[in-house]
Design a protein around this motif. Structure first.
Motif, PDB file in Angstrom:
ATOM      1  N   SER A   1       0.865  -1.184   0.000  1.00  0.00           N
ATOM      2  CA  SER A   1       0.000   0.000   0.000  1.00  0.00           C
ATOM      3  C   SER A   1       0.897   1.228   0.000  1.00  0.00           C
ATOM      4  O   SER A   1       1.607   1.485   0.975  1.00  0.00           O
ATOM      5  CB  SER A   1      -0.894  -0.020   1.251  1.00  0.00           C
ATOM      6  N   GLY A   2       0.906   1.988  -1.104  1.00  0.00           N
ATOM      7  CA  GLY A   2       1.725   3.197  -1.188  1.00  0.00           C
ATOM      8  C   GLY A   2       2.845   3.057  -2.203  1.00  0.00           C
ATOM      9  O   GLY A   2       3.650   2.122  -2.115  1.00  0.00           O
ATOM     10  N   GLY A   3       2.870   3.957  -3.156  1.00  0.00           N
ATOM     11  CA  GLY A   3       3.899   3.935  -4.205  1.00  0.00           C
ATOM     12  C   GLY A   3       4.864   5.098  -4.068  1.00  0.00           C
ATOM     13  O   GLY A   3       5.167   5.797  -5.031  1.00  0.00           O
ATOM     14  N   GLY A   4       5.351   5.327  -2.829  1.00  0.00           N
ATOM     15  CA  GLY A   4       6.414   6.316  -2.606  1.00  0.00           C
ATOM     16  C   GLY A   4       7.758   5.590  -2.694  1.00  0.00           C
ATOM     17  O   GLY A   4       7.862   4.487  -3.252  1.00  0.00           O
TER      18      GLY A   4
ATOM     19  N   ARG B   1      -2.626   5.669  -3.848  1.00  0.00           N
ATOM     20  CA  ARG B   1      -3.868   6.439  -3.757  1.00  0.00           C
ATOM     21  C   ARG B   1      -3.966   7.557  -4.807  1.00  0.00           C
ATOM     22  O   ARG B   1      -5.035   7.854  -5.318  1.00  0.00           O
ATOM     23  CB  ARG B   1      -3.956   7.047  -2.342  1.00  0.00           C
ATOM     24  N   SER B   2      -2.829   8.152  -5.152  1.00  0.00           N
ATOM     25  CA  SER B   2      -2.839   9.223  -6.165  1.00  0.00           C
ATOM     26  C   SER B   2      -3.147   8.640  -7.538  1.00  0.00           C
ATOM     27  O   SER B   2      -2.845   7.479  -7.798  1.00  0.00           O
ATOM     28  CB  SER B   2      -1.477   9.900  -6.235  1.00  0.00           C
TER      29      SER B   2
ATOM     30  N   ARG C   1       3.256  10.479  -7.490  1.00  0.00           N
ATOM     31  CA  ARG C   1       3.204  11.812  -6.857  1.00  0.00           C
ATOM     32  C   ARG C   1       4.508  12.546  -7.109  1.00  0.00           C
ATOM     33  O   ARG C   1       5.574  12.081  -6.737  1.00  0.00           O
ATOM     34  CB  ARG C   1       3.006  11.657  -5.351  1.00  0.00           C
TER      35      ARG C   1
ATOM     36  N   GLY D   1       7.081  15.921  -6.693  1.00  0.00           N
ATOM     37  CA  GLY D   1       7.343  16.821  -5.579  1.00  0.00           C
ATOM     38  C   GLY D   1       8.371  16.346  -4.593  1.00  0.00           C
ATOM     39  O   GLY D   1       8.836  15.205  -4.619  1.00  0.00           O
TER      40      GLY D   1
ATOM     41  N   VAL E   1      16.666  14.919  -1.586  1.00  0.00           N
ATOM     42  CA  VAL E   1      16.830  13.989  -0.473  1.00  0.00           C
ATOM     43  C   VAL E   1      18.265  13.446  -0.548  1.00  0.00           C
ATOM     44  O   VAL E   1      18.851  13.374  -1.620  1.00  0.00           O
ATOM     45  CB  VAL E   1      15.777  12.845  -0.521  1.00  0.00           C
TER      46      VAL E   1
ATOM     47  N   TRP F   1      -6.932   2.290  -3.085  1.00  0.00           N
ATOM     48  CA  TRP F   1      -6.403   2.167  -1.729  1.00  0.00           C
ATOM     49  C   TRP F   1      -7.187   1.117  -0.960  1.00  0.00           C
ATOM     50  O   TRP F   1      -8.279   0.705  -1.377  1.00  0.00           O
ATOM     51  CB  TRP F   1      -6.381   3.508  -1.011  1.00  0.00           C
TER      52      TRP F   1
ATOM     53  N   GLY G   1       3.064   6.046   3.998  1.00  0.00           N
ATOM     54  CA  GLY G   1       3.459   7.338   4.548  1.00  0.00           C
ATOM     55  C   GLY G   1       3.114   7.558   6.013  1.00  0.00           C
ATOM     56  O   GLY G   1       2.575   6.693   6.704  1.00  0.00           O
TER      57      GLY G   1
ATOM     58  N   TYR H   1       3.477  20.537  -1.494  1.00  0.00           N
ATOM     59  CA  TYR H   1       3.442  19.520  -0.422  1.00  0.00           C
ATOM     60  C   TYR H   1       3.523  20.250   0.908  1.00  0.00           C
ATOM     61  O   TYR H   1       4.313  21.176   1.083  1.00  0.00           O
ATOM     62  CB  TYR H   1       4.637  18.572  -0.585  1.00  0.00           C
TER      63      TYR H   1
ATOM     64  N   GLY I   1       9.014   2.280   5.826  1.00  0.00           N
ATOM     65  CA  GLY I   1       9.127   3.712   5.527  1.00  0.00           C
ATOM     66  C   GLY I   1       8.423   4.543   6.601  1.00  0.00           C
ATOM     67  O   GLY I   1       8.262   4.116   7.752  1.00  0.00           O
TER      68      GLY I   1
ATOM     69  N   THR J   1      14.364   9.080   3.448  1.00  0.00           N
ATOM     70  CA  THR J   1      14.581   8.261   2.260  1.00  0.00           C
ATOM     71  C   THR J   1      15.577   7.145   2.545  1.00  0.00           C
ATOM     72  O   THR J   1      15.403   6.014   2.096  1.00  0.00           O
ATOM     73  CB  THR J   1      15.080   9.157   1.103  1.00  0.00           C
TER      74      THR J   1
HETATM   75  C1  LIG Z   1       5.016  14.597  -2.270  1.00  0.00           C
HETATM   76  C2  LIG Z   1       6.020  14.319  -1.185  1.00  0.00           C
HETATM   77  C3  LIG Z   1       7.112  15.161  -1.053  1.00  0.00           C
HETATM   78  C4  LIG Z   1       8.053  14.930  -0.052  1.00  0.00           C
HETATM   79  N1  LIG Z   1       9.137  15.745   0.037  1.00  0.00           N
HETATM   80  C5  LIG Z   1      10.103  15.507   0.947  1.00  0.00           C
HETATM   81  C6  LIG Z   1      11.269  16.327   1.022  1.00  0.00           C
HETATM   82  O1  LIG Z   1      11.416  17.250   0.261  1.00  0.00           O
HETATM   83  N2  LIG Z   1      12.196  16.061   1.974  1.00  0.00           N
HETATM   84  C7  LIG Z   1      12.047  15.016   2.835  1.00  0.00           C
HETATM   85  O2  LIG Z   1      12.925  14.795   3.675  1.00  0.00           O
HETATM   86  N3  LIG Z   1      10.967  14.201   2.778  1.00  0.00           N
HETATM   87  C8  LIG Z   1       9.995  14.425   1.868  1.00  0.00           C
HETATM   88  N4  LIG Z   1       8.889  13.612   1.800  1.00  0.00           N
HETATM   89  C9  LIG Z   1       8.830  12.454   2.709  1.00  0.00           C
HETATM   90  C10 LIG Z   1       9.767  11.384   2.160  1.00  0.00           C
HETATM   91  O3  LIG Z   1       9.342  11.036   0.864  1.00  0.00           O
HETATM   92  C11 LIG Z   1       9.755  10.177   3.070  1.00  0.00           C
HETATM   93  O4  LIG Z   1      10.206  10.530   4.359  1.00  0.00           O
HETATM   94  C12 LIG Z   1      10.657   9.035   2.615  1.00  0.00           C
HETATM   95  O5  LIG Z   1      10.995   9.056   1.266  1.00  0.00           O
HETATM   96  C13 LIG Z   1       9.954   7.712   2.926  1.00  0.00           C
HETATM   97  O6  LIG Z   1       8.912   7.608   2.011  1.00  0.00           O
HETATM   98  P1  LIG Z   1       7.650   6.700   2.152  1.00  0.00           P
HETATM   99  O7  LIG Z   1       7.517   5.998   0.841  1.00  0.00           O
HETATM  100  O8  LIG Z   1       7.685   5.902   3.388  1.00  0.00           O
HETATM  101  O9  LIG Z   1       6.466   7.751   2.358  1.00  0.00           O
HETATM  102  P2  LIG Z   1       5.877   8.833   1.329  1.00  0.00           P
HETATM  103  O10 LIG Z   1       6.963   9.485   0.554  1.00  0.00           O
HETATM  104  O11 LIG Z   1       4.979   9.701   2.115  1.00  0.00           O
HETATM  105  O12 LIG Z   1       5.025   7.948   0.323  1.00  0.00           O
HETATM  106  C14 LIG Z   1       3.802   7.349   0.673  1.00  0.00           C
HETATM  107  C15 LIG Z   1       2.999   7.101  -0.578  1.00  0.00           C
HETATM  108  O13 LIG Z   1       1.781   6.451  -0.205  1.00  0.00           O
HETATM  109  C16 LIG Z   1       0.690   7.083  -0.843  1.00  0.00           C
HETATM  110  N5  LIG Z   1      -0.484   6.887   0.000  1.00  0.00           N
HETATM  111  C17 LIG Z   1      -0.881   7.609   1.083  1.00  0.00           C
HETATM  112  N6  LIG Z   1      -1.976   7.071   1.626  1.00  0.00           N
HETATM  113  C18 LIG Z   1      -2.273   5.978   0.879  1.00  0.00           C
HETATM  114  C19 LIG Z   1      -3.290   4.985   0.955  1.00  0.00           C
HETATM  115  N7  LIG Z   1      -4.211   5.021   1.922  1.00  0.00           N
HETATM  116  N8  LIG Z   1      -3.296   4.002   0.046  1.00  0.00           N
HETATM  117  C20 LIG Z   1      -2.359   3.958  -0.945  1.00  0.00           C
HETATM  118  N9  LIG Z   1      -1.388   4.882  -1.079  1.00  0.00           N
HETATM  119  C21 LIG Z   1      -1.331   5.865  -0.156  1.00  0.00           C
HETATM  120  C22 LIG Z   1       1.113   8.518  -1.011  1.00  0.00           C
HETATM  121  O14 LIG Z   1       0.402   9.152  -2.065  1.00  0.00           O
HETATM  122  C23 LIG Z   1       2.598   8.370  -1.316  1.00  0.00           C
HETATM  123  O15 LIG Z   1       2.838   8.202  -2.689  1.00  0.00           O
HETATM  124  C24 LIG Z   1       7.902  13.824   0.835  1.00  0.00           C
HETATM  125  C25 LIG Z   1       6.794  12.971   0.690  1.00  0.00           C
HETATM  126  C26 LIG Z   1       5.862  13.211  -0.317  1.00  0.00           C
HETATM  127  C27 LIG Z   1       4.669  12.280  -0.463  1.00  0.00           C
END
Ligand SMILES: Cc1cc2nc3c(=O)[nH]c(=O)nc-3n(C[C@H](O)[C@H](O)[C@H](O)COP(=O)(O)OP(=O)(O)OC[C@H]3O[C@@H](n4cnc5c(N)ncnc54)[C@H](O)[C@@H]3O)c2cc1C
Length: 403
Positions: free
Chosen positions: A13-16, A38-39, A43, A45, A49, A134, A165, A276, A297, A311
């Motif tokens: 769940s989540g494509g970050g 979800r997007s 996403r 932006g 990092v 989602w 996230g 963001y 994450g 990251t």
């Molecule tokens: C747009 C954006 C910009 C960021 N910019 C910075 C930055 O400049 N500097 C920094 O230090 N950190 C930033 N962060 C946070 C950073 O990306 C994270 O700390 C790190 O990369 C770990 O990422 P993650 O994949 O765990 O979480 P995230 O990067 O938050 O990714 C989570 C993904 O899950 C998706 N999502 C959310 N809810 C749901 C759901 N219910 N079902 C399915 N998908 C869902 C989101 O759309 C997102 O694509 C940013 C995050 C985002 C989303």
């Protein structure tokens, strides 16, 4: 990793960064992988990092460096300026051997995500990637997890990875309410892209602070655009969630008299397509897994963007999680226990805030600000550089297991 892992079906769940990094490694291990994001599209932006220490090593092991080099930013360092734009002090990247506030490898978050998506497309494998979808409910038993999606479809998986996230819905559904696991760190951060204003020094990250707020500009891979970084120190206000107009009003109010390039940045804000804004939260879980649901994450471990390690934690965690699953696909419980044991020592130090957190970064008064700037300037002197090196190298000794 083995090239075939029959019968295992994993939902992410989540494509970050976290979700895509673990998807890539699972696909490479031959695991059938479904990702729901979800997007409606990847996403965009995020500003630069850092890839430092263990995360850089993992990016190399994952074969990501060729892609990363294409987008790599060539930041020369960080400069602090006053409201007129005069430089207060500089921290060139080489002053701290590329390990200081500006790391040797810097890449915009959105570009790194694109590198991962390109690699995923190259692997092929059994991938089902769904945007605009989602998880709305999940129930688990001894043999699997029954997942109901927002679209109404119900499917069964062997494991669900919550990589959605800091406000993870997976965490809420499988572990409990967000408030149980998150701590508000005293402010908000916002990032967005804008046309590079005249007068910005190319390839430098430039920051200007006033009491309770700061505004900065970081280079982009394309020099005609740059990233704004805004930090606000204020009480938490849950009404701000998902209300972009209210978020931008708060930013405008807190930076109204900031001077420097703040008026240009604020004027560009409403037109940005990747705005963001989020709370600065820390996430601590008593355990990363609950049965067949595990967190990765920011969903499971987050120290906020102030750590500069989000990251790194996502990439290191993804590599270990996929490695352990591939090592014992028939023993998921064992794999999840080993994942948690291996990653935890890294998280403990990566989640620590550098130098006292927001209260030190953004003092409330002009007097406090001047004191913080004096300390910052001292850190650039030969005498105090070792202190900074110690702070920024805190995770360098961590040895990532090999798979
Ligand atoms: C747009 C954006 C910009 C960021 N910019 C910075 C930055 O400049 N500097 C920094 O230090 N950190 C930033 N962060 C946070 C950073 O990306 C994270 O700390 C790190 O990369 C770990 O990422 P993650 O994949 O765990 O979480 P995230 O990067 O938050 O990714 C989570 C993904 O899950 C998706 N999502 C959310 N809810 C749901 C759901 N219910 N079902 C399915 N998908 C869902 C989101 O759309 C997102 O694509 C940013 C995050 C985002 C989303």
């Amino acid at each position: 990793m083995s090239t075939t892992t029959p019968n295992l079906r994993i939902l992410i769940s989540g494509g970050g960064i976290a979700g895509n990094a673990v998807a890539l490694q699972l696909l490479r291990a031959g695991v059938s992988t479904t990702v729901v994001e979800r997007s409606p599209a990847p996403r965009p932006g995020g500003q630069a990092v850092d890839l430092r220490g263990p995360s850089r090593e993992i990016a190399e092991r994952m074969g990501l460096m060729a892609g990363i080099r294409k987008y790599q930013l060539h930041e020369e360092g960080m400069a602090l300026v006053n409201r007129k734009g005069d430089t207060l002090y500089r921290m060139p990247a080489d002053m701290f051997d590329g390990k200081g506030p500006v790391a040797e490898i810097e890449i915009s978050r959105g570009d790194l995500n694109q590198v991962l998506l390109t690699e995923i497309a190259n692997v092929g494998g059994e991938l089902d990637y769904r945007y605009g979808e989602w998880v709305s409910a999940l129930t688990q038993d001894d043999s699997g997890v029954e997942v109901t999606f927002a679209s109404g479809v119900t499917e069964r998986f062997d494991l669900v990875v919550g990589a959605d996230g800091v406000h993870s819905a997976t965490r809420r559904l499988a572990f409990g309410p967000e408030e149980e696991f998150t701590t508000y760190l005293g402010g908000y951060m916002s990032f967005f892209t804008l046309p590079t204003p005249a007068g910005v020094e190319p390839n430098w990250m430039t920051t200007h602070a006033i009491p309770n707020a700061s505004v900065g500009i970081r280079p982009d891979a394309d020099p005609s655009t740059c990233k704004a970084i805004i930090t606000l120190r204020t009480e938490v206000n849950p009404a701000l969630r998902r209300d972009v107009a209210a978020q931008q009003r708060l930013i405008r109010a807190m930076l109204a008299d900031a001077g420097w390039l703040a008026p240009t940045v604020l004027a560009a804000m409403p037109d940005s397509t990747d705005f963001y804004f989020d709370e600065l939260d820390r996430v601590d879980m008593p355990s990363l897994s609950a049965g067949r649901v595990t967190l990765l994450g920011d969903a499971g471990f987050c120290g906020s963007p102030m750590t500069g390690m989000g990251t790194a934690m996502a990439i290191v965690g993804a590599y270990i999680l996929a490695g352990e699953i591939a090592a014992t696909p028939g023993d998921l419980a064992g794999a999840l226990a080993r994942y948690e044991a291996a990653v935890t020592p890294f998280l403990d130090s990566a989640k620590e805030l550098p130098g006292g957190g927001l209260s030190m970064m953004l003092p409330k008064s002009e007097f406090g600000l001047r004191a913080a700037q004096t300390v910052g300037k001292l850190m650039t002197t030969r005498l105090f550089r070792p202190v900074v090196m110690k702070m920024v190298s805190k995770t360098d000794d961590y040895e990532v297991p090999s798979y």
